[in-house]
Scaffold this active site. Structure first.
Site, PDB file in Angstrom:
ATOM      1  N   GLU A 179       0.709  -1.319   0.075  1.00  0.00           N
ATOM      2  CA  GLU A 179       0.006  -0.182   0.054  1.00  0.00           C
ATOM      3  C   GLU A 179       0.974   1.157  -0.028  1.00  0.00           C
ATOM      4  OE1 GLU A 179      -2.981  -0.266   3.015  1.00  0.00           O
ATOM      5  OE2 GLU A 179      -3.989  -1.999   2.073  1.00  0.00           O
ATOM      6  N   GLU A 375      -5.048  -8.749   0.430  1.00  0.00           N
ATOM      7  CA  GLU A 375      -5.729  -8.376   1.804  1.00  0.00           C
ATOM      8  C   GLU A 375      -7.191  -8.215   1.486  1.00  0.00           C
ATOM      9  OE1 GLU A 375      -4.424  -5.113   4.291  1.00  0.00           O
ATOM     10  OE2 GLU A 375      -2.209  -5.643   3.884  1.00  0.00           O
TER      11      GLU A 375
HETATM   12  C1  FCB Z   1      -4.574  -2.235   5.184  1.00  0.00           C
HETATM   13  C2  FCB Z   1      -3.188  -2.480   5.677  1.00  0.00           C
HETATM   14  C3  FCB Z   1      -3.097  -3.511   6.732  1.00  0.00           C
HETATM   15  C4  FCB Z   1      -4.344  -3.224   7.876  1.00  0.00           C
HETATM   16  C5  FCB Z   1      -5.727  -3.417   6.940  1.00  0.00           C
HETATM   17  C6  FCB Z   1      -6.921  -2.956   7.855  1.00  0.00           C
HETATM   18  O1  FCB Z   1      -4.588  -0.899   4.906  1.00  0.00           O
HETATM   19  O2  FCB Z   1      -2.182  -3.058   4.826  1.00  0.00           O
HETATM   20  O3  FCB Z   1      -2.059  -3.479   7.499  1.00  0.00           O
HETATM   21  O4  FCB Z   1      -4.161  -2.583   8.605  1.00  0.00           O
HETATM   22  O5  FCB Z   1      -5.521  -2.177   6.037  1.00  0.00           O
END
Ligand code: FCB
Length: 471
Positions: A179, A375
């Protein structure tokens, strides 16, 4: 494993491709703890967490889930769930406390921890996916200017080569940066994340140097091993205008540009989006002096796959005024609009079709690359019930809806090859501290007791049948 009865998965059976990765995802600062052990240096999060008011509840990652000491149990937990892959990050200050320097500056004890973790995973048949940078910049590099400074990209590539040198014999899958948008625009723009700076121009420069660091790290890994599997993990959003007016449509263009295209276009198309550069210069955010000849040629190397972090959709409308500090330099006037849809404990609207939209967009608008959801998940107010169980039907519904979206995207042709739930464990949720629980496994922080939630048992069943199914 506890005796939780999984909630039934409803709807038609939806199978996933053979070999589809079923993973769990975590990050070093969020779970490891052991912040001062075995020679670990300080990161920007260690420092930021000590600023009064920076983190909800004054929490820090000093102990977190104590994963540093409990990794063997945690890997056994993963194996019990049937995970085929595990994505974790290496803490840069644990392996290179000063963030730079000759080979002698490497902290072998830190590297040994990751060697043991990887061996434990491999011993359980779980594929390790290593993220090189999940936000924990060594503080000495921030003191030297941090990501807004060009040199940090070169330091990152050196560190990447160093970690690959130590683990490359047993790790096939690498993610460069997690990110970059968050690191740049929350870290240096709005300042809600470490290092907490509030300077739009610095944020834009940081984004560029994170991408440059990505490109240089891919080069370094490919030089060490030509067939290395490596990619970037941006957080991407579906973006929609609140209404069909020209003004709202332009607001959506701006936010899509600043959230998605400012990352994707340089890496996948070798150029920054002209409209985004025009917005930034028109608003006098940046003179773009940080862009150097040749940078884009380095950045335009995605590696061999793209990893996508997806949580929600942005619905935006035109507004007036500039509210500072902001994570949206030059577009501060845009308003983020709630639709009144169900939200998670983070206040994020649940929009699973936005995941399919995002994956299909990547497939249709950008050069072909294997895709992974690196994620996806949700925080809810979980409680341990009298029977010692955690029933989390909202999380199961969230995950099921998003896996359906993955299936839809595959049906539409998107080459999606895996899914990593965020998160394996409840953990330190950055500025929210421990107040937000994203895990499929509950962590009782005072005792460090792990309790798989109902969603964990549900996920294990999904993995077992390689898909969603009735009953
Ligand atoms: C993302 C992050 C991760 C976690 C999730 C909820 O932005 O990469 O570390 O905090 O959100």
């Amino acid at each position: 494993m506890s005796t939780i009865r999984p909630a039934p998965v409803t709807g038609p059976a939806l199978g996933f491709p053979t070999g589809f990765r079923w993973g769990g995802s975590t990050a070093a600062y969020q779970i490891e703890g052991a912040a001062t052990e075995d020679g670990r240096g300080r990161s920007i999060w260690d420092v930021f967490a000590r600023i009064p008011g920076a983190i909800a509840g004054g929490d820090t990652g000093d102990v977190a889930c104590d994963h540093y000491h409990r990794f063997r149990d945690d890997v056994a937990l993963m194996a019990g769930l049937g995970l085929t892959a595990y994505r974790f990050s290496v803490a840069w200050p644990r392996v290179q406390p000063s963030g730079k320097g000759p080979a002698s500056s490497v902290n072998q004890a830190g590297l040994d921890f990751y060697r043991r973790l990887v061996d434990e995973l491999l011993g359980h048949g779980i594929e390790p996916w290593v993220t090189l940078y999940h936000w924990d910049l060594p503080q000495p590099l921030e003191d030297a200017g941090g990501w807004p400074v060009r040199d940090t990209a070169a330091r990152f590539a050196e560190y990447a080569a160093l970690v690959h040198g130590a683990l490359g014999d047993r790790v096939d899958r690498w993610i460069t940066a997690n990110e970059p948008w968050c690191s740049a625009f929350l870290g240096y723009g709005s300042g809600v994340h470490a290092p907490g700076r509030r300077d739009g121009a610095a944020a834009v420069a940081a984004a560029h140097h994170l991408l440059l660091g990505h490109g240089l790290a891919v080069q370094a890994l490919q030089a060490a091993r030509p067939d290395v599997e490596v990619g970037l993990a941006p957080n991407l959003y579906a973006v929609s205008p609140a209404t069909g007016t020209d003004a709202d449509t332009d607001a959506a263009r701006r936010i899509d540009g600043l959230a998605n295209r400012i990352i994707l276009d340089p890496v996948l198309r070798g150029r920054y989006p002209e409209d985004v550069l025009a917005d930034l210069t028109a608003a006098e955010v940046s003179d773009l002096g940080h862009l150097r000849e040749g940078d884009l040629a380095t950045i335009a190397n995605p590696g061999t796959f793209l990893a996508v972090n997806y949580y929600s959709r942005y619905v935006v409308a035109a507004g007036t005024g500039r509210q500072l500090p902001s994570a949206w330099p030059g577009s501060e006037q845009v308003r983020f609009v709630g639709r009144g849809w169900p939200v998670t404990a983070m206040g994020w609207e649940i929009d699973a079709p936005g995941l399919a939209e995002t994956l299909v967009r990547l497939h249709r608008e950008y050069p072909p690359l294997p895709l992974f959801v690196s994620e996806n998940g949700a925080a809810f107010e979980d409680t341990v019930d009298a029977g010692g169980e955690v029933q989390d039907p909202d999380r199961i519904a969230y995950l099921a809806a998003h896996l359906r979206a993955c299936h839809d995207a595959i049906a539409a042709g998107a080459p999606l090859a895996g899914y990593f739930v965020w998160s394996l464990l409840d953990n330190f949720e950055w500025a929210e501290g421990f107040s937000k629980r994203f895990g499929i496994v509950h962590v009782d922080y005072p005792t460090q007791r792990r309790t798989p939630k109902a969603s964990a048992a549900w996920y294990a069943r999904v993995i077992g049948r390689n898909g969603l199914a009735d009953g």
